[in-house]
Motif scaffolding. Sequence first.
Motif, short mmCIF file in Angstrom:
data_model
loop_
_atom_site.label_atom_id
_atom_site.label_comp_id
_atom_site.label_asym_id
_atom_site.label_seq_id
_atom_site.Cartn_x
_atom_site.Cartn_y
_atom_site.Cartn_z
N SER A 299 67.46 28.38 78.85
CA SER A 299 66.78 26.93 78.05
C SER A 299 67.32 27.25 76.60
O SER A 299 66.53 26.27 75.54
CB SER A 299 65.49 26.64 78.73
N ILE A 300 68.33 27.68 76.04
CA ILE A 300 68.46 27.62 74.33
C ILE A 300 69.20 26.22 74.58
O ILE A 300 70.46 25.45 74.91
CB ILE A 300 69.91 28.74 74.25
N PRO A 301 68.68 25.55 73.18
CA PRO A 301 69.25 23.62 73.84
C PRO A 301 70.41 23.40 72.53
O PRO A 301 70.78 22.35 72.78
CB PRO A 301 67.71 22.72 72.72
N ASP A 302 70.88 24.37 71.80
CA ASP A 302 71.74 24.06 70.93
C ASP A 302 72.89 25.35 70.73
O ASP A 302 71.79 26.78 70.61
CB ASP A 302 70.62 24.44 69.35
N ILE A 303 74.25 25.45 70.83
CA ILE A 303 75.05 26.83 70.08
C ILE A 303 74.92 27.64 69.28
O ILE A 303 75.26 28.37 69.30
CB ILE A 303 76.38 25.90 71.24
N ARG A 304 74.92 27.07 67.86
CA ARG A 304 74.16 27.21 67.04
C ARG A 304 73.52 28.41 66.86
O ARG A 304 73.25 29.13 66.18
CB ARG A 304 73.81 26.07 66.05
N LEU A 305 72.09 28.09 67.94
CA LEU A 305 71.33 29.25 67.52
C LEU A 305 71.63 30.17 67.37
O LEU A 305 70.64 31.81 67.34
CB LEU A 305 70.15 29.05 68.22
N PHE A 306 72.94 30.98 68.49
CA PHE A 306 73.32 32.76 68.60
C PHE A 306 73.76 33.22 67.96
O PHE A 306 73.89 33.99 67.69
CB PHE A 306 74.30 32.25 69.71
N TRP A 307 73.86 32.31 66.31
CA TRP A 307 74.30 32.69 64.81
C TRP A 307 73.23 33.05 64.57
O TRP A 307 72.94 33.57 62.74
CB TRP A 307 75.36 32.19 64.61
N SER A 308 71.64 32.51 64.31
CA SER A 308 71.08 32.28 63.81
C SER A 308 70.52 34.48 63.89
O SER A 308 70.31 34.80 64.61
CB SER A 308 69.10 32.39 64.16
N LYS A 309 70.26 34.61 62.42
CA LYS A 309 69.22 35.51 61.88
C LYS A 309 67.80 35.52 61.47
O LYS A 309 67.51 36.48 61.47
CB LYS A 309 70.39 36.48 60.81
N ASP A 310 67.30 34.34 62.03
CA ASP A 310 65.58 34.76 61.53
C ASP A 310 65.10 34.99 63.42
O ASP A 310 65.36 34.67 64.33
CB ASP A 310 66.11 32.60 62.42
N SER A 311 64.05 36.03 62.95
CA SER A 311 63.46 36.93 63.39
C SER A 311 62.99 35.80 64.51
O SER A 311 62.62 36.48 65.48
CB SER A 311 62.64 37.89 62.58
N ARG A 312 62.68 34.71 64.48
CA ARG A 312 61.65 33.54 65.08
C ARG A 312 62.89 33.46 67.14
O ARG A 312 62.19 32.80 67.42
CB ARG A 312 61.46 32.50 64.43
N PHE A 313 64.29 33.60 66.49
CA PHE A 313 65.02 33.35 67.04
C PHE A 313 65.12 34.87 68.08
O PHE A 313 64.44 35.22 68.81
CB PHE A 313 66.63 33.31 67.20
N LEU A 314 65.61 35.99 67.40
CA LEU A 314 66.39 37.22 67.50
C LEU A 314 65.31 37.55 68.41
O LEU A 314 65.00 38.46 69.42
CB LEU A 314 66.68 38.01 66.35
N SER A 315 63.64 37.82 68.48
CA SER A 315 62.22 38.04 68.59
C SER A 315 62.01 38.23 70.22
O SER A 315 61.23 38.64 70.40
CB SER A 315 61.36 38.33 67.32
N GLN A 316 62.42 37.11 70.37
CA GLN A 316 62.23 36.16 71.63
C GLN A 316 63.14 36.78 72.76
O GLN A 316 62.80 36.55 74.16
CB GLN A 316 62.73 34.87 71.89
N PHE A 317 64.50 37.40 72.32
CA PHE A 317 64.83 37.88 73.20
C PHE A 317 64.93 39.46 73.58
O PHE A 317 64.52 40.25 72.55
CB PHE A 317 66.48 37.65 72.52
#
Length: 451
Positions: free
Chosen positions: A283-301
């Motif tokens: 349920s990732i809402p926006d394709i830009r998120l895949f490029w994020s280097k933010d740990s709030r994104f990366l740490s969820q996987f």
Amino acid sequence: MNAPASILDAIPRRLHLQPDHPLLITRKLIESRFPGYKTHNNLFPIVSTAQNFDALGFPADHVGRNRTDTYYINKETVLRTHTSAHQADTFRANESEGYLIAADVYRRDAVDRSHYPVFHQMEGARTWDRAQAAKEGKSLADIIWADVEKIPKHDVVVEDPNPTIHPERNPLQATHSADEVEAIAAHLKRSLEDMVITIFNAAKSATDAQNTSAEPLKIRWVEAYFPFTSPSWELEVWWQGEWLEVLGSGIVSQPILNNASVPDRVGWAFGLGLERIAMLLYSIPDIRLFWSKDSRFLSQFSEQGPIKTFVPFSKFPACFKDVSFWLQARKSPAGGAGATAAPAPSNQPPAPTSTSPGSASSAIVPPAAPAPAVPTFHENDVMEIAREVGGDLIEDVRLVDEFEHPKTGRKSLCYRINYRSLERTLTNEETNELHEKLRAVLVERLGVELR
Ligand code: FA5
Ligand code: MG
């Protein structure tokens, strides 16, 4: 060479190979549903136009070859626009009956939540050997049907209203029999349905664990066209109130196999968007998120443990800004005394969009014999300038108004730019500054006149 720095910078990222990245996890989950298929995840992204287009039967005037759609390194070298660029070589190597290729691909394309100019595809193919079947005294169709039985069954209702073969819309190839194609199509569809259902079930157990209500899975097959398969189909999944196209597929064009020195083989191929599948899975809402280097994104996987639905860290406010301009030719370098440009062509139908790869966006095409001074306007140029200027701070770019001056015949377009960071609240000064820059670059590069 028409690849901007923002695109070249993405080449070393190789997100499908990054440990614990959602694209790596998605790739592995898909691979697990194709046991015995040989995997290739390291193929170099720069290929020849022969590999990307010619070997696949793209006609010389196919829109996919245009500089408006494809990043060229030089006249004969491109950033691959799809993983199908490796089909001919992989068939030629003839190492296995089935293969999977995951890789980064590059396209000038629309800017929105499900399109990004760099994304990842997975190609898959499965072929059978006719000569081998003949040697064993068996019918090829029977062999394939026996393989269909080995694919896990499911009880999801799939919309698939069209016949496998349609003489005009989805024709049988000259050297194929209808029996063979029915069997190959069944193997293809059952394999891919199994893959999507696996993803959906993993996603569902993730949402159930968080006690949110999940919608039932809705999927459908639609007829498609590719220069390198016939018949062809796309698979769509109902996602957040819309049909989302997740893959293209079909029966491999026999000339590709013949030219790859495996003329006895027949089979299917598909190409899917890894981001699109990962968006369904997490349920990732926006394709830009895949490029994020933010740990709030990366740490969820994590590759370990069950899939967990992505929790957006926060929704930051959007800021819409419009830009309107007249399409106008650049003044000729000779500088004909302030020569006002010829009006942009009008009343032209949009360019065909079902052609693949790419081209989800519409083009305003020049008349049959364009006046040489009028540069062709292509919407992808606006998209790319927006990405270049605003980077991932731009969520969406949409044409909101089109107008033709009744007297002068000049055409005016209005695009709405949605500025929104995934990581923080943008300040007014910041968005104003970006928007001013965007306006200036549109004038400079496209020779348009701002309104
Ligand atoms: C192709 O690229 C074909 N090569 C697929 C194929 C392979 C057909 C083998 C037959 C046999 P298409 O342009 O539709 O097709 O892209 C395939 C998938 O990539 C789409 O269904 C979508 O999931 C994804 N995709 C396409 N453009 C983008 C984009 N800009 N951003 C993210 N994903 C995209
Ligand atoms: Mg498509």
